[in-house]
Design an enzyme around this catalytic site. Sequence first.
Site, PDB file in Angstrom:
ATOM      1  N   TYR A   1      -0.018  -9.049  -9.794  1.00  0.00           N
ATOM      2  CA  TYR A   1      -1.138  -9.244  -8.862  1.00  0.00           C
ATOM      3  C   TYR A   1      -2.325  -8.359  -9.258  1.00  0.00           C
ATOM      4  CZ  TYR A   1      -3.369  -8.635  -4.149  1.00  0.00           C
ATOM      5  OH  TYR A   1      -4.233  -8.546  -3.073  1.00  0.00           O
TER       6      TYR A   1
ATOM      7  N   HIS B   1     -14.642  -4.568  -2.957  1.00  0.00           N
ATOM      8  CA  HIS B   1     -14.005  -3.403  -2.343  1.00  0.00           C
ATOM      9  C   HIS B   1     -14.963  -2.734  -1.358  1.00  0.00           C
ATOM     10  CE1 HIS B   1      -9.952  -2.321  -3.455  1.00  0.00           C
ATOM     11  NE2 HIS B   1     -10.164  -1.073  -3.127  1.00  0.00           N
TER      12      HIS B   1
ATOM     13  N   ARG C   1      -5.975  -9.541   2.461  1.00  0.00           N
ATOM     14  CA  ARG C   1      -4.803 -10.408   2.643  1.00  0.00           C
ATOM     15  C   ARG C   1      -4.820 -11.086   4.015  1.00  0.00           C
ATOM     16  NH1 ARG C   1      -2.908  -6.312  -0.675  1.00  0.00           N
ATOM     17  NH2 ARG C   1      -2.118  -4.968   0.984  1.00  0.00           N
TER      18      ARG C   1
ATOM     19  N   ASN D   1      -8.938  -2.144   1.929  1.00  0.00           N
ATOM     20  CA  ASN D   1      -9.479  -3.398   1.377  1.00  0.00           C
ATOM     21  C   ASN D   1      -8.390  -4.425   1.088  1.00  0.00           C
ATOM     22  OD1 ASN D   1     -12.493  -2.773   0.851  1.00  0.00           O
ATOM     23  ND2 ASN D   1     -11.432  -0.981   0.036  1.00  0.00           N
TER      24      ASN D   1
ATOM     25  N   GLU E   1       0.811  -1.214   0.000  1.00  0.00           N
ATOM     26  CA  GLU E   1       0.000   0.000   0.000  1.00  0.00           C
ATOM     27  C   GLU E   1       0.848   1.270   0.000  1.00  0.00           C
ATOM     28  OE1 GLU E   1      -3.143  -0.614  -0.393  1.00  0.00           O
ATOM     29  OE2 GLU E   1      -2.873  -2.765  -0.035  1.00  0.00           O
TER      30      GLU E   1
END
Length: 364
Positions: free
Chosen positions: A243, A201, A212, A207, A67
Amino acid sequence: MKKTPFIPDRLPLQSDQLNQLFFLKELIEANKKIAQYQVLLQNTKLPSHLLLNPVMLNEAVQSTKIEGTQVTLDEVLEVETKSRKNNKDVQEVVNYYQALREGMDKLALLPISTRLFKAMHLTLMSNEVRGSNRSPGEYRKIQNFIGPEGCTLETATFVPPQPQMVDNHMNNLEIYINDPQDELDELVRIAVIHAQFETIHPFLDGNGRIGRILIPLYLFNKKVIDFPNFFLSEALERDKHKYYRFLNDTRYKGDWNQWVQFFLQAMIHQADKNIRLIHDVNQLYEHDLELSQSLINSSGVKKLVDAMYQKPIFTVHTISAIADIPEGTCRRYLTALESSRIVFSDGKPRSKTYYYYNLLDKLR
């Protein structure tokens, strides 16, 4: 041109949406590797719970790195032991770690469900981190979109479902998690579940991280693993552009086979790394425990070494509390260990911070 909100497939997927022969080799290998990892954990010389704290913290570092946070495992451990000042990046990692622990604890009382997701999200967004003003612990009530920093609805790479549809889609996902009604292997199911969560989402922020955390919780809940300690963030961070691309291809191309194959490959890569870690840590534990016991003729030294596996960066105060050894005794033990280069300190005359680099090198 303005993009319209996406409408996800309902779960379970239709039989023609997945061709299991496409990823059969990876599925067999992933199951074999995860089973091998579980057997190793059950038979490790080092009590497996000792490694849980640093391994979970490393997962938190890797997941938040996806992130955009810039923080290392060492920095988080230094903040934890109060030898470094906290900052917002470290707090995001700590929040992730606490949300993960909360998810593990609540699984004893709750199914994997909206209540669990919202509780973890509230923790994830606490303590004034980025996104803490974006409806923590609640599903979104406004439209969001995903893309490069500064993008607009028109230039977004993905526009999730309309907010008024989130509860409906999450209800479908929750039913599938707890009563799937298909014949898929659990590793394939979690690949589908993770992708579906990211597609819906449901939150305004966080999210990816909640999605994860869901991976080890699901595998533990379905008894694929004995403890929710199989984390994929490091493997996904390694190939994060793949990903995101393959996630998007499930949406706009309906390509679930490519996604599941990629997800299983990430599992194989992570299981291989975990297996090497357990082998290496076993050898290290045996070697350093024997050496420490040769330097210090006391039964307390094993308690100290065990504590160092839980907190590889520590002060005398923190490690003595974990090991249940008086601080004065602990200080004498650490002086002996430092003189033999088993641990290193920052050299301060008071409130030294100690580093067990032998373990840190294997965790990083």
